[in-house]
Design a protein around this motif. Structure first.
Motif, PDB file in Angstrom:
ATOM      1  N   PRO A  28       0.830  -1.207   0.000  1.00  0.00           N
ATOM      2  CA  PRO A  28       0.000   0.000   0.000  1.00  0.00           C
ATOM      3  C   PRO A  28       0.870   1.266   0.000  1.00  0.00           C
ATOM      4  CG  PRO A  28      -0.854  -1.569   1.591  1.00  0.00           C
ATOM      5  CD  PRO A  28       0.469  -2.112   1.098  1.00  0.00           C
ATOM      6  N   GLY A  29       0.484   2.214  -0.819  1.00  0.00           N
ATOM      7  CA  GLY A  29       1.223   3.466  -0.930  1.00  0.00           C
ATOM      8  C   GLY A  29       2.375   3.407  -1.912  1.00  0.00           C
ATOM      9  N   GLU A  30       2.714   2.221  -2.401  1.00  0.00           N
ATOM     10  CA  GLU A  30       3.777   2.061  -3.392  1.00  0.00           C
ATOM     11  C   GLU A  30       3.156   1.886  -4.770  1.00  0.00           C
ATOM     12  OE1 GLU A  30       6.020  -1.389  -2.285  1.00  0.00           O
ATOM     13  OE2 GLU A  30       6.964  -0.405  -0.582  1.00  0.00           O
ATOM     14  N   ALA A  31       3.981   2.020  -5.780  1.00  0.00           N
ATOM     15  CA  ALA A  31       3.543   1.762  -7.152  1.00  0.00           C
ATOM     16  C   ALA A  31       4.327   0.564  -7.685  1.00  0.00           C
ATOM     17  CB  ALA A  31       3.796   2.979  -8.027  1.00  0.00           C
ATOM     18  N   PRO A  32       3.649  -0.359  -8.354  1.00  0.00           N
ATOM     19  CA  PRO A  32       4.387  -1.486  -8.946  1.00  0.00           C
ATOM     20  C   PRO A  32       5.262  -0.976 -10.093  1.00  0.00           C
ATOM     21  CG  PRO A  32       2.087  -1.517  -9.629  1.00  0.00           C
ATOM     22  CD  PRO A  32       2.227  -0.409  -8.628  1.00  0.00           C
TER      23      PRO A  32
END
Length: 153
Positions: A28-32
């Motif tokens: 959560p809060g990250e981008a793949p």
């Protein structure tokens, strides 16, 4: 192919596989890092989701686009996929890997988990080893990893 050459190729196939799982996984809060997937595949590589009544066959960009939309809209807020086990065969400039995987995530604010099997084909190119095709299916009643990985003669 010598034992050393085979070990070096196997290490590269391990690396490519790990990079794929890292590219699709995020907290959560990250981008793949979906954009990094293209470098793992040949130009006309295919990804085939075969969990339903008909396979969904995609180019790399066709695979990435709907996933980016899910993440961008906040519909998919977490995803993790990892390899549980694998069997890799290498013959000259081609290789095949059959992997058991586990995945989990949060979609529409609901957690999910699944396991399945992925078959990945690799080819050695002038730029090095690349994935050429990946196809997968998830476990469901009557279809389990445990049964799939039993050896038959």
């Amino acid at each position: 192919m010598s034992h050393l050459e085979r070990s070096l190729v196997k290490a590269e196939l391990d690396r490519l596989t790990m990079k794929f799982f890292q590219a699709v996984s995020f907290e959560p809060g990250e981008a793949p890092s979906y954009a990094s997937i293209a470098a793992l595949f040949i130009e006309r590589g295919l990804l085939i989701k075969n969990v339903g009544s008909a396979p969904e066959i995609s180019s790399v960009q066709e695979f990435i686009a709907p996933r980016e939309a899910l993440v961008g809209s906040g519909t998919l807020t977490r995803f993790h996929e990892s390899e549980i086990s694998e069997s890799t065969l290498i013959f000259g400039n081609v290789a095949h890997r059959f992997s058991a995987y586990a995945k989990s995530g949060t979609l529409n604010a609901k957690p999910f988990e699944a396991r399945g099997m992925i078959t990945t084909q690799f080819v050695n190119t002038p730029e090095g080893w690349k994935m050429s095709a990946m196809a997968w299916d998830d476990e469901r009643p009557g279809l389990s990893i445990d049964k799939a990985t039993e050896h038959s003669s």
